[in-house]
Write an enzyme that holds these catalytic residues in place. Structure first.
Site, PDB file in Angstrom:
ATOM      1  N   TRP A 150       0.808  -1.222   0.000  1.00  0.00           N
ATOM      2  CA  TRP A 150       0.000   0.000   0.000  1.00  0.00           C
ATOM      3  C   TRP A 150       0.841   1.273   0.000  1.00  0.00           C
ATOM      4  O   TRP A 150       0.337   2.345  -0.290  1.00  0.00           O
ATOM      5  CB  TRP A 150      -0.938   0.015   1.221  1.00  0.00           C
ATOM      6  N   LYS A 174      -1.824  -8.779  -7.426  1.00  0.00           N
ATOM      7  CA  LYS A 174      -2.709  -8.701  -6.249  1.00  0.00           C
ATOM      8  C   LYS A 174      -2.263  -7.459  -5.480  1.00  0.00           C
ATOM      9  O   LYS A 174      -1.291  -7.485  -4.721  1.00  0.00           O
ATOM     10  CB  LYS A 174      -2.549  -9.968  -5.392  1.00  0.00           C
ATOM     11  N   GLU A 250      11.136  -8.195  -1.885  1.00  0.00           N
ATOM     12  CA  GLU A 250      11.640  -6.897  -1.423  1.00  0.00           C
ATOM     13  C   GLU A 250      10.983  -6.678  -0.071  1.00  0.00           C
ATOM     14  O   GLU A 250       9.808  -6.332  -0.001  1.00  0.00           O
ATOM     15  CB  GLU A 250      11.278  -5.829  -2.462  1.00  0.00           C
ATOM     16  N   CYS A 284      10.354   1.287   2.946  1.00  0.00           N
ATOM     17  CA  CYS A 284      11.301   0.251   3.409  1.00  0.00           C
ATOM     18  C   CYS A 284      12.722   0.787   3.489  1.00  0.00           C
ATOM     19  O   CYS A 284      13.562   0.173   4.137  1.00  0.00           O
ATOM     20  CB  CYS A 284      11.301  -0.927   2.443  1.00  0.00           C
ATOM     21  N   GLU A 381      11.466  -2.232  12.411  1.00  0.00           N
ATOM     22  CA  GLU A 381      11.175  -1.102  11.530  1.00  0.00           C
ATOM     23  C   GLU A 381       9.985  -0.325  12.113  1.00  0.00           C
ATOM     24  O   GLU A 381       8.903  -0.895  12.282  1.00  0.00           O
ATOM     25  CB  GLU A 381      10.780  -1.712  10.178  1.00  0.00           C
TER      26      GLU A 381
HETATM   27  C1  SIN Z   1       9.522   0.657  -0.609  1.00  0.00           C
HETATM   28  O1  SIN Z   1       9.314   1.283   0.402  1.00  0.00           O
HETATM   29  O2  SIN Z   1       9.299  -0.553  -0.659  1.00  0.00           O
HETATM   30  C2  SIN Z   1      10.037   1.271  -1.879  1.00  0.00           C
HETATM   31  C3  SIN Z   1      10.691   2.559  -1.700  1.00  0.00           C
HETATM   32  C4  SIN Z   1      11.316   3.090  -2.970  1.00  0.00           C
HETATM   33  O3  SIN Z   1      11.179   2.528  -4.054  1.00  0.00           O
HETATM   34  O4  SIN Z   1      11.984   4.093  -2.853  1.00  0.00           O
END
Ligand code: SIN
Length: 484
Positions: A150, A174, A250, A284, A381
């Site tokens: 999201w 999905k 990822e 991330c 995180e």
């Molecule tokens: C992510 O948070 O999974 C992707 C972040 C990005 O592509 O910079």
């Protein structure tokens, strides 16, 4: 603004076989913005049927023809940048300026892989026998399942789907149940761009585990690509083992952001603001642990805190807003739990530290200093607008602290010493290292992690390889045949 609430399968807009729908919520207001088709696991398998039927025809097109359709999709996405950005802000909450940036970022993958489609080169290798010739070619893996998050409702789809389509694969996406509307709008633009039926399918639904299991159990699916938590990634890894699928993951990060005594402090503050507060800390690659060397610690904390105090919080569609809401109550609860744990163990709040009056899912941008590796936010995180600052003494201590995590997605280091920059780049156990920059995301470079942050790379020249199988042919020419 909302054109589509049905799923997209085999080139058509479809309801769930049960007729069920689910609500999509605007995190800024808490209001329901749409009701979307709630597909079951069985419905999802019908999308695989379509993708499987379409795959040979799509793969047979010349790379130039596939690239042409991708380029049209790229143009249509950019033409609709404002509408797409408004949709992202509506269902995900990020400020409009960031949503516009995401549309451009997402579109850049479509353009990049339209170009890469034409560069899927093979190889000949000098053979081990005089009569033989060795040929190496690359072929699409087949049907791909892309499970997307999201936090980037558009870019994480195009980053996965564009290389797959360029390679000659067909795809079942999905999208997150929190953000299906952007995915459906992308599907409309794909239809307008001329993708044949079944080449791109969007399965909407809240039963993510059930749909995921059904898609991954299907032997016709040959590749799974996922962005999301490490916990879910591990489940998908296990499920994929049963049919030995190719896999790209990822996953979570715990990014260190290191500021050395010799850094340009103002530049480091700029970088930390960008890295930490992009998408309200919900990426991330967000700085999750900011390590500052002793001599510049107080200066950095003061300058950074002043900048964080000045951030504007509010609904993403309001002018000037820089920090939107968290995605849901669980996200907010995690931020609060991390902060409470840090304070209980002796950390000091420099700025913020509480919910924001803009609405139930808003949190005030926060800086917390005196953080130590024993605190919960050091190992998990936070995924929110909280910046924890740690103090360190030496280069080797910084490296040891930074690497003391099972994660290895992105890391950052600010230093003006060239040798140190290279030592840190080489020593950091991460897939991505930013030296003197807080923004590392681009379509031209391979994005991905090591350790429990994942497998495979997205973007860059390496991104398309994830959707290709290498085939080797050994040709024995026999002896000369002079018969007429
Ligand atoms: C992510 O948070 O999974 C992707 C972040 C990005 O592509 O910079």
């Amino acid at each position: 603004m909302i054109e589509h609430t049905k799923a997209f399968v085999d080139g058509a807009w479809v309801t769930a076989s049960s007729g069920e729908e689910f609500a999509v919520i605007n995190p800024a207001s808490g209001g329901c913005i749409a009701r979307v088709a709630d597909l079951s696991a069985g419905d999802a398998v019908r999308a695989v049927d379509a993708a499987h039927r379409a795959q040979p025809g799509w793969a047979k097109l010349s790379a130039r023809d596939r690239a042409g359709i991708l380029r049209r999709w790229h143009q249509l996405i950019l033409q609709d940048q404002d509408a797409l950005a408004a949709l992202i802000t509506l269902e995900m909450g990020k400020p409009l300026a960031e949503s516009r940036g995401e549309v451009a970022y997402g579109a850049s993958f479509v353009e990049w892989f339209a170009e890469e489609a034409k560069r899927v080169y093979g190889q000949t290798i000098p053979a081990h026998q005089p009569s033989q010739r060795i040929l190496v070619t690359k072929q699409p893996v087949g049907v791909v399942v892309a499970i997307t998050p999201w936090n980037f409702p558009l870019a994480m789809i195009t980053r996965k789907v564009s290389p797959a389509l360029a390679a000659g694969c067909t795809v079942v996406v999905k999208p997150s149940e929190d953000t299906p509307l952007t995915a459906l709008k992308l599907a409309q633009l794909a239809l307008d761009a001329g993708f044949p039926p079944g080449v791109l399918n969007i399965v909407t639904g809240v039963d993510a585990p059930g749909i995921g299991h059904a898609l991954i159990a299907d032997t016709r699916v040959r590749k799974v690509t996922f962005t999301g938590s490490t916990a879910v990634g591990k489940i998908l890894y296990e499920l994929s083992a049963a049919t030995v699928k190719k896999l790209s993951l990822e996953l979570g990060g715990n990014a260190p952001f290191i500021v050395m005594n010799d850094a340009d402090i103002e530049a480091a503050v700029d970088g930390a603001m960008l890295s930490k507060f992009r998408n309200a800390g919900q990426t991330c690659v967000c700085a999750n642990r900011i390590f500052v060397q002793e001599r510049v610690y107080s200066d950095f904390v003061a300058r950074f805190s002043a900048r964080v105090r000045a951030l504007t919080v509010g609904a993403g569609d309001q002018p000037g807003v820089e920090i939107g809401p968290l995605i849901n109550a669980d996200g907010l609860a995690k931020v609060e739990a991390h902060l409470a744990d840090a304070v209980a163990r002796g950390a000091q709040i420099e700025v913020g530290g509480m919910r924001h009056s803009a609405g139930p899912l808003f949190f005030t941008p926060t800086v917390v200093s005196g953080v130590t590796p024993q605190m919960r936010m050091a190992s998990e995180e936070t995924f929110g607008p909280v910046a924890p600052i740690y103090r360190f003494a030496t280069e080797s201590e910084a490296l040891a602290l930074a690497n003391d995590t099972p994660y290895g997605l992105a890391a950052y280091c600010y230093t003006r010493d060239l040798g140190r920059a290279f030592r840190m780049y080489e020593g950091l156990e991460y897939g991505i290292v930013g030296i003197n920059t807080g923004i590392i995301s681009t379509e031209v470079a391979p994005f991905g992690g090591v350790k429990e942050s994942g497998l495979g790379r997205e973007g860059g020249p390496h991104g398309i390889d994830e959707f290709l199988e290498v085939k080797y042919g050994c040709f024995d020419l026999g002896s000369q045949d002079d018969r007429v």
